[in-house]
Design a protein around this motif. Structure first.
Motif, PDB file in Angstrom:
ATOM      1  N   GLU A  94       2.950   5.987  -2.957  1.00 56.05           N
ATOM      2  CA  GLU A  94       4.029   6.786  -3.550  1.00 56.05           C
ATOM      3  C   GLU A  94       3.828   6.976  -5.049  1.00 56.05           C
ATOM      4  O   GLU A  94       4.097   8.053  -5.589  1.00 56.05           O
ATOM      5  N   SER A 145      -2.762   8.871  -0.135  1.00 56.60           N
ATOM      6  CA  SER A 145      -2.141   8.399   1.102  1.00 56.60           C
ATOM      7  C   SER A 145      -2.374   6.905   1.317  1.00 56.60           C
ATOM      8  O   SER A 145      -3.371   6.343   0.870  1.00 56.60           O
ATOM      9  N   GLN A 146      -1.450   6.290   2.045  1.00 58.39           N
ATOM     10  CA  GLN A 146      -1.564   4.869   2.361  1.00 58.39           C
ATOM     11  C   GLN A 146      -2.840   4.614   3.146  1.00 58.39           C
ATOM     12  O   GLN A 146      -3.523   3.612   2.930  1.00 58.39           O
ATOM     13  N   GLN A 178       0.842  -1.206   0.000  1.00 58.72           N
ATOM     14  CA  GLN A 178       0.000   0.000   0.000  1.00 58.72           C
ATOM     15  C   GLN A 178       0.869   1.245   0.000  1.00 58.72           C
ATOM     16  O   GLN A 178       0.547   2.227  -0.666  1.00 58.72           O
ATOM     17  N   THR A 179       1.978   1.207   0.709  1.00 60.75           N
ATOM     18  CA  THR A 179       2.885   2.352   0.767  1.00 60.75           C
ATOM     19  C   THR A 179       3.484   2.640  -0.605  1.00 60.75           C
ATOM     20  O   THR A 179       3.570   3.804  -1.020  1.00 60.75           O
ATOM     21  N   GLU A 180       3.877   1.593  -1.323  1.00 63.90           N
ATOM     22  CA  GLU A 180       4.437   1.784  -2.664  1.00 63.90           C
ATOM     23  C   GLU A 180       3.383   2.339  -3.618  1.00 63.90           C
ATOM     24  O   GLU A 180       3.684   3.240  -4.421  1.00 63.90           O
TER      25      GLU A 180
END
Length: 86
Positions: free
Chosen positions: A35, A40-41, A30-32
């Protein structure tokens, strides 16, 4: 011998589940994905868990990052042969 037809197997998925499935198939966290998209995550998590509506603009951004058409995310149950959601 009688000719048989293969059964179509259907799995109902929500918009959020379609995002999660495509993200996981591409081995993105989710973070990738956050980005790559600028979303936002926390919002991606909320979308995947159906706590926040995907919306057309987010669908466009996510689809671009996931390499699919936005309709794949917005209409996951659409049956092309029938011309409507299954």
């Amino acid at each position: 011998m009688k000719k048989t037809k293969s059964a179509k197997q259907r799995v109902e998925v929500s918009m959020g589940e379609s995002v999660r499935i495509l993200r996981e198939l591409q081995e993105l966290s989710q973070t990738e994905l956050a980005e790559l998209t600028g979303i936002s995550q926390a919002t991606i998590s909320a979308i995947e868990n159906s706590r926040v509506n995907l919306g057309v603009e987010r669908a466009k951004v996510l689809a671009r990052a996931l390499g699919c058409h936005p309709a794949v995310l917005v209409f996951p149950g659409w049956d092309v042969e029938l011309g409507h959601a299954a």
